[in-house]
Design an enzyme around this catalytic site. Structure first.
Site, PDB file in Angstrom:
ATOM      1  CG  ASP A  11      -1.805   1.226   1.320  1.00  0.00           C
ATOM      2  OD1 ASP A  11      -2.297   1.664   0.264  1.00  0.00           O
ATOM      3  OD2 ASP A  11      -2.023   1.751   2.425  1.00  0.00           O
ATOM      4  CB  SER A  12       0.175   4.779  -0.650  1.00  0.00           C
ATOM      5  OG  SER A  12      -0.938   4.880   0.212  1.00  0.00           O
ATOM      6  CE1 TYR A  43       2.743   5.347  -3.089  1.00  0.00           C
ATOM      7  CE2 TYR A  43       1.522   3.605  -4.192  1.00  0.00           C
ATOM      8  CZ  TYR A  43       2.662   4.036  -3.558  1.00  0.00           C
ATOM      9  OH  TYR A  43       3.709   3.168  -3.390  1.00  0.00           O
ATOM     10  N   GLY A  44      -2.656   9.248  -3.755  1.00  0.00           N
ATOM     11  CA  GLY A  44      -3.922   9.731  -4.337  1.00  0.00           C
ATOM     12  C   GLY A  44      -3.821  10.972  -5.201  1.00  0.00           C
ATOM     13  CB  CYS A  74      -3.173   0.728  -2.482  1.00  0.00           C
ATOM     14  SG  CYS A  74      -3.146   2.479  -2.881  1.00  0.00           S
ATOM     15  CG  ASN A  75      -9.617   1.253  -2.843  1.00  0.00           C
ATOM     16  OD1 ASN A  75     -10.646   0.730  -3.255  1.00  0.00           O
ATOM     17  ND2 ASN A  75      -9.217   1.109  -1.600  1.00  0.00           N
ATOM     18  CB  THR A  76      -4.739   5.202  -5.141  1.00  0.00           C
ATOM     19  OG1 THR A  76      -5.628   5.749  -4.174  1.00  0.00           O
ATOM     20  CG2 THR A  76      -4.278   6.289  -6.075  1.00  0.00           C
ATOM     21  CD  GLU A 151       0.662   6.571   5.669  1.00  0.00           C
ATOM     22  OE1 GLU A 151       1.812   6.412   6.085  1.00  0.00           O
ATOM     23  OE2 GLU A 151      -0.079   5.619   5.317  1.00  0.00           O
ATOM     24  CB  CYS A 183      -9.241   5.168   0.536  1.00  0.00           C
ATOM     25  SG  CYS A 183      -7.567   5.460   1.152  1.00  0.00           S
ATOM     26  CG  HIS A 185      -4.738   5.033   4.367  1.00  0.00           C
ATOM     27  ND1 HIS A 185      -4.236   4.486   3.212  1.00  0.00           N
ATOM     28  CD2 HIS A 185      -3.658   5.485   5.070  1.00  0.00           C
ATOM     29  CE1 HIS A 185      -2.917   4.608   3.205  1.00  0.00           C
ATOM     30  NE2 HIS A 185      -2.535   5.211   4.320  1.00  0.00           N
TER      31      HIS A 185
HETATM   32  N1  DGL Z   1      -4.681   3.244   0.801  1.00  0.00           N
HETATM   33  C1  DGL Z   1      -4.678   3.985  -0.429  1.00  0.00           C
HETATM   34  C2  DGL Z   1      -5.954   3.687  -1.189  1.00  0.00           C
HETATM   35  O1  DGL Z   1      -6.583   2.674  -0.914  1.00  0.00           O
HETATM   36  C3  DGL Z   1      -4.406   5.398  -0.130  1.00  0.00           C
HETATM   37  C4  DGL Z   1      -3.976   6.164  -1.322  1.00  0.00           C
HETATM   38  C5  DGL Z   1      -3.105   7.325  -1.014  1.00  0.00           C
HETATM   39  O2  DGL Z   1      -1.984   7.103  -0.594  1.00  0.00           O
HETATM   40  O3  DGL Z   1      -3.558   8.445  -1.283  1.00  0.00           O
HETATM   41  O4  DGL Z   1      -6.367   4.396  -2.076  1.00  0.00           O
END
Ligand code: DGL
Length: 258
Positions: A11-12, A43-44, A74-76, A151, A183, A185
């Site tokens: 994940d990010s 990452y978003g 991570c969805n992104t 974070e 997301c 998170h």
């Molecule tokens: N956990 C990431 C997601 O599911 C967060 C993305 C991010 O870092 O902005 O999208």
């Protein structure tokens, strides 16, 4: 089929541990390696090209540790890079996407809310999925700032409460009866979200579905572990304390500069 190599997850940052928890609960005999790319979070807001490059870097780290399957927690990263990852690497990938289907299929008000990152909501994959539900009004909201606060370990801060009010109150006014957390998170925000939303609005995320899918692919194509004891390893490139607070103290966290 037996395969004792680890399940790799990335994940990010720390959020994908919400997915790891579901996978570990369903598959307790599996070794897992979790990579938190917290140094590069969020990452978003990054471009698709940057997200693909980071996802490849993370995948290669996990492949070097002999991962038998990669869960893009991570969805992104999933919505922007899984197609490229699947084209590039032979290892099977499990992705995570906002759970629009169960929300849209069960909504009585035919109105649902989706809270996700800019990268997810603007992705081609997400926008194609939305087209499958022409009879559902989908209220999309970018969760600006939420990932960074998580974070930093500021889940219960005033700033977080304010942002959640700003993002959720308009959805309540629109009469949503489902809120999709798009997301990995965001499941850590559920206690606060519950304080804001009226009781009848259901909150859903994709963690359990991802764990079930991982089990299916392991049993059918990759092989499950036959070990009595399993090992859970966590790698991070920034701020191990926040990670430790989310997963509990009994797991090994290794800090590396990847
Ligand atoms: N956990 C990431 C997601 O599911 C967060 C993305 C991010 O870092 O902005 O999208």
């Amino acid at each position: 089929m037996v395969n004792n190599n680890p399940i790799g997850l990335f994940d990010s940052g720390v959020g994908g541990t919400s997915i790891w928890k579901e996978i570990h609960a369903l598959l307790p005999h599996e070794n897992t390696i979790y990579l938190a790319d917290s140094k590069n979070a969020p990452y978003g807001q990054k471009s698709k090209e940057e997200i693909i490059a980071l996802s490849k870097k993370n995948t290669e780290f996990l492949l070097n540790k002999n991962a038998k399957i990669i869960v893009v927690a991570c969805n992104t990263a999933t919505t922007n890079a899984i197609k490229e990852l699947r084209a590039y690497y032979k290892v099977p990938f499990i992705g995570i996407e906002p759970a629009i289907k169960p929300a849209a299929n069960n909504s009585e008000t035919h109105t649902i809310g989706v809270l996700a990152t800019k990268g997810t909501l603007s992705s081609e994959l997400f926008n194609q999925t939305v087209l499958n539900y022409p009879n559902t009004k989908i209220i999309e909201q970018i969760g600006y700032g939420l990932v960074s606060l998580i974070e930093e370990g500021n889940i219960e801060s005033k700033e977080m409460t304010q942002l959640l009010h700003d993002y959720l109150n308009p959805m309540v006014k629109e009469n949503i009866d489902y809120l999709v957390l798009g997301c990995s998170h965001y499941p850590y925000l559920i206690p606060q979200i519950k304080k804001i939303l009226p009781n009848h609005i259901k909150i859903i995320d994709s963690g359990e579905a991802v764990a079930r899918q991982t089990k299916i692919i392991l049993s059918d194509k990759v092989g499950l572990s036959d070990m009595k004891k399993s090992k859970q390893l966590f790698y991070t490139n920034s701020n191990p304390i926040v990670l430790k607070n989310l997963i509990g103290g009994k797991y090994t966290i290794l800090e590396e500069n990847f």
